[in-house]
Design a protein around this motif. Structure first.
Motif, PDB file in Angstrom:
ATOM      1  N   ASP A 135      77.456 -90.665 -33.622  1.00  0.00           N
ATOM      2  CA  ASP A 135      78.673 -89.940 -33.971  1.00  0.00           C
ATOM      3  C   ASP A 135      79.881 -90.739 -33.495  1.00  0.00           C
ATOM      4  OD1 ASP A 135      79.493 -89.045 -31.206  1.00  0.00           O
ATOM      5  OD2 ASP A 135      77.577 -87.995 -31.343  1.00  0.00           O
ATOM      6  N   ALA A 161      84.439 -99.040 -43.637  1.00  0.00           N
ATOM      7  CA  ALA A 161      83.554 -98.074 -44.294  1.00  0.00           C
ATOM      8  C   ALA A 161      82.213 -98.751 -44.505  1.00  0.00           C
ATOM      9  CB  ALA A 161      84.136 -97.610 -45.628  1.00  0.00           C
ATOM     10  N   SER A 162      81.143 -98.025 -44.254  1.00  0.00           N
ATOM     11  CA  SER A 162      79.803 -98.590 -44.330  1.00  0.00           C
ATOM     12  C   SER A 162      79.413 -98.885 -45.771  1.00  0.00           C
ATOM     13  CB  SER A 162      78.784 -97.628 -43.717  1.00  0.00           C
ATOM     14  OG  SER A 162      77.457 -98.053 -43.981  1.00  0.00           O
ATOM     15  N   THR A 165      76.129 -96.223 -46.156  1.00  0.00           N
ATOM     16  CA  THR A 165      76.316 -94.774 -46.216  1.00  0.00           C
ATOM     17  C   THR A 165      77.647 -94.357 -46.833  1.00  0.00           C
ATOM     18  OG1 THR A 165      77.404 -94.551 -44.067  1.00  0.00           O
ATOM     19  CG2 THR A 165      74.982 -94.612 -44.082  1.00  0.00           C
ATOM     20  N   GLU A 167      80.250 -93.985 -45.178  1.00  0.00           N
ATOM     21  CA  GLU A 167      81.019 -93.270 -44.162  1.00  0.00           C
ATOM     22  C   GLU A 167      82.153 -94.126 -43.613  1.00  0.00           C
ATOM     23  OE1 GLU A 167      77.728 -90.378 -42.108  1.00  0.00           O
ATOM     24  OE2 GLU A 167      77.371 -92.534 -42.053  1.00  0.00           O
ATOM     25  N   TRP A 169      84.439 -95.294 -40.782  1.00  0.00           N
ATOM     26  CA  TRP A 169      84.339 -95.365 -39.334  1.00  0.00           C
ATOM     27  C   TRP A 169      85.658 -94.957 -38.671  1.00  0.00           C
ATOM     28  CZ3 TRP A 169      80.602 -98.008 -35.912  1.00  0.00           C
ATOM     29  CH2 TRP A 169      79.350 -98.146 -36.515  1.00  0.00           C
ATOM     30  N   SER A 307      72.769 -90.693 -43.636  1.00  0.00           N
ATOM     31  CA  SER A 307      74.028 -90.616 -42.904  1.00  0.00           C
ATOM     32  C   SER A 307      73.851 -91.119 -41.488  1.00  0.00           C
ATOM     33  CB  SER A 307      74.544 -89.170 -42.888  1.00  0.00           C
ATOM     34  OG  SER A 307      75.658 -89.050 -42.030  1.00  0.00           O
ATOM     35  N   GLY A 311      76.679 -86.785 -41.505  1.00  0.00           N
ATOM     36  CA  GLY A 311      77.409 -86.175 -42.605  1.00  0.00           C
ATOM     37  C   GLY A 311      78.753 -85.602 -42.227  1.00  0.00           C
ATOM     38  N   ARG A 312      79.223 -85.857 -41.008  1.00  0.00           N
ATOM     39  CA  ARG A 312      80.481 -85.261 -40.563  1.00  0.00           C
ATOM     40  C   ARG A 312      81.696 -86.148 -40.848  1.00  0.00           C
ATOM     41  NH1 ARG A 312      76.788 -84.127 -36.584  1.00  0.00           N
ATOM     42  NH2 ARG A 312      77.414 -85.921 -35.336  1.00  0.00           N
ATOM     43  N   GLN A 313      81.472 -87.439 -41.102  1.00  0.00           N
ATOM     44  CA  GLN A 313      82.577 -88.335 -41.398  1.00  0.00           C
ATOM     45  C   GLN A 313      82.855 -88.385 -42.899  1.00  0.00           C
ATOM     46  OE1 GLN A 313      84.236 -88.819 -38.444  1.00  0.00           O
ATOM     47  NE2 GLN A 313      84.618 -90.879 -39.190  1.00  0.00           N
ATOM     48  N   ARG A 315      83.513 -89.982 -46.547  1.00  0.00           N
ATOM     49  CA  ARG A 315      82.901 -91.148 -47.184  1.00  0.00           C
ATOM     50  C   ARG A 315      83.815 -91.690 -48.286  1.00  0.00           C
ATOM     51  NH1 ARG A 315      76.680 -91.023 -47.424  1.00  0.00           N
ATOM     52  NH2 ARG A 315      76.023 -89.053 -46.532  1.00  0.00           N
TER      53      ARG A 315
END
Length: 394
Positions: A135, A161-162, A165, A167, A169, A307, A311-313, A315
């Motif tokens: 996290d 950003a990944s 995923t 996501e 950062w 994730s 799944g909290r960030q 995307r």
């Protein structure tokens, strides 16, 4: 949306086994995004004047030099370059990060997470490699601990950003902690810049790198932008014409150029720089909020996906799935449904192993869908339908 951001080849069709011709649904933007009209128009307008940059007094050379340096100014605006910052044109993000790695002062400690793309994982000499966090709070604490005992120059190299995923950062939080410990921050914005505005100050970044071929300008150009002092003090990245201000008769009797030219040895990629800048200019004028909202509406229609942050960030338009035999699934999607996705390890082997389990590399990695300008709800609906038909729905 301006037609300058229209996708070239948006109406490309492919023939299915049943003989039906369907619009090809390109969902592999994270690898290489298709070109937009701004890039194509810039190349078309430049080619009659195309010549060597910084070398000649004739019309072609003078016009080419002007366009090349104007491209640098546009990119500087795109990234929010500050006084004392510089913009160096490179081949791609990997090239940009290798350039910065070569320019680090002696004894620099580099901190990097193992969830990075290989472009930001492999160039650094003897990095402190941190496990990919579960996290954002864990990421921030890991950086704080890693830098608390560092003495001398330090650099935190982190993705925006990944590419696995999607996501985003917590770059600003990480940068604030890094700066509290006297470290500089490099942001790999290859996957971030195509989707959201990037600004050095807003990100808290000292350096920013990205690729043209991810940003709708597939002509082999990339960018390293940021603080000039380390770059000006470093040995030239490419030794040769352009990087040298004067060369004497004795070996080693060389005065190297200052500024971006120091690291742009040889004839630069004028076409790539100009096309990339044209896209940057078109995006600067565009309603980026509306573009992002459209991408997010597409994301909302595609459930699931692996994730890192639970799944909290938020995307960008990238989602990967753990499915049996992803290469076979990708092939079926292409051949039977006219959909282009990517299967594999995405040049992020440690992260894919972490997300997919220890045997992920042996089973072909993950299945990734990614999108951007020109992508439609129909593209994502077709993907959803096809995955259900194949029995691997997310």
């Amino acid at each position: 949306m301006s037609d300058l951001l229209d996708i070239i080849g948006a109406d490309l069709t492919t023939t299915l086994p049943n003989g039906a011709a369907v619009r090809f649904a390109h969902l592999d933007y994270a690898a290489s995004a298709p070109a937009v009209r701004a890039a194509a128009d810039a190349v078309r307008d430049l080619l009659p004047y195309y010549g060597s940059v910084h070398r000649g007094a004739g019309l072609r050379s003078q016009r080419s030099t002007f366009e090349y340096e104007r491209a640098r100014e546009t990119v500087a605006e795109f990234v929010g370059a500050r006084e004392g910052d510089t913009v160096v044109f490179t081949r791609n993000t990997t090239d940009a990060l290798n350039l910065l790695a070569r320019a680090l002062p002696a004894g620099t400690t580099t901190v990097v997470f193992d969830g990075e793309h290989h472009a930001n994982l492999l160039p650094w000499p003897s990095p402190v490699r941190l496990p990919a966090p579960a996290d954002p709070d864990e990421a921030v604490e890991a950086v704080r601990v890693a830098l608390s005992s560092v003495r001398g120059p330090a650099l935190l190299a982190v993705t925006g950003a990944s590419n696995v995923t999607g996501e985003i950062w917590p770059v600003r939080r990480l940068a604030d902690v890094a700066h509290q410990h006297g470290a500089r921050v490099l942001v790999d914005a290859a996957q971030l810049a195509p989707h959201v505005p990037v600004d050095l100050d807003d990100l808290g970044a000292d350096y920013l790198a990205f690729s043209g071929h991810k940003l709708y300008a597939p002509f082999g150009a990339g960018v390293l932008a940021g603080r000039s002092d380390w770059l000006d003090a470093a040995e030239p990245y490419l030794r040769g014409g352009g990087a040298s201000a004067s060369v004497g008769d004795a070996p080693g009797d060389v005065v190297w150029a200052t500024g971006p030219a120091r690291h742009e040895g040889g004839t630069p990629n004028l076409v790539g720089a100009v096309s990339l800048a044209a896209v940057c200019e078109a995006l600067l004028r565009a309603d980026r909020v509306a573009l992002l909202e459209h991408e997010q509406s597409l994301l909302a229609g595609l459930d699931g996906g692996v994730s890192l942050f639970g799944g909290r960030q938020p995307r960008v338009g990238i989602v990967s799935f753990a499915v049996p035999d992803p290469a076979a699934v990708a092939d079926r999607l292409a051949q039977d449904h006219g959909i282009g996705v990517r299967a594999g390890l995405f040049c992020a082997h440690p992260l894919v192993r972490r997300l997919g389990g220890a045997g992920t590399c042996d089973t072909g990695g993950l299945l990734r869908a990614s999108w951007g300008l020109g992508s439609t709800h129909d593209d994502l609906d077709r993907l959803n339908t096809a995955l259900h038909e194949l029995g691997v729905c997310p």
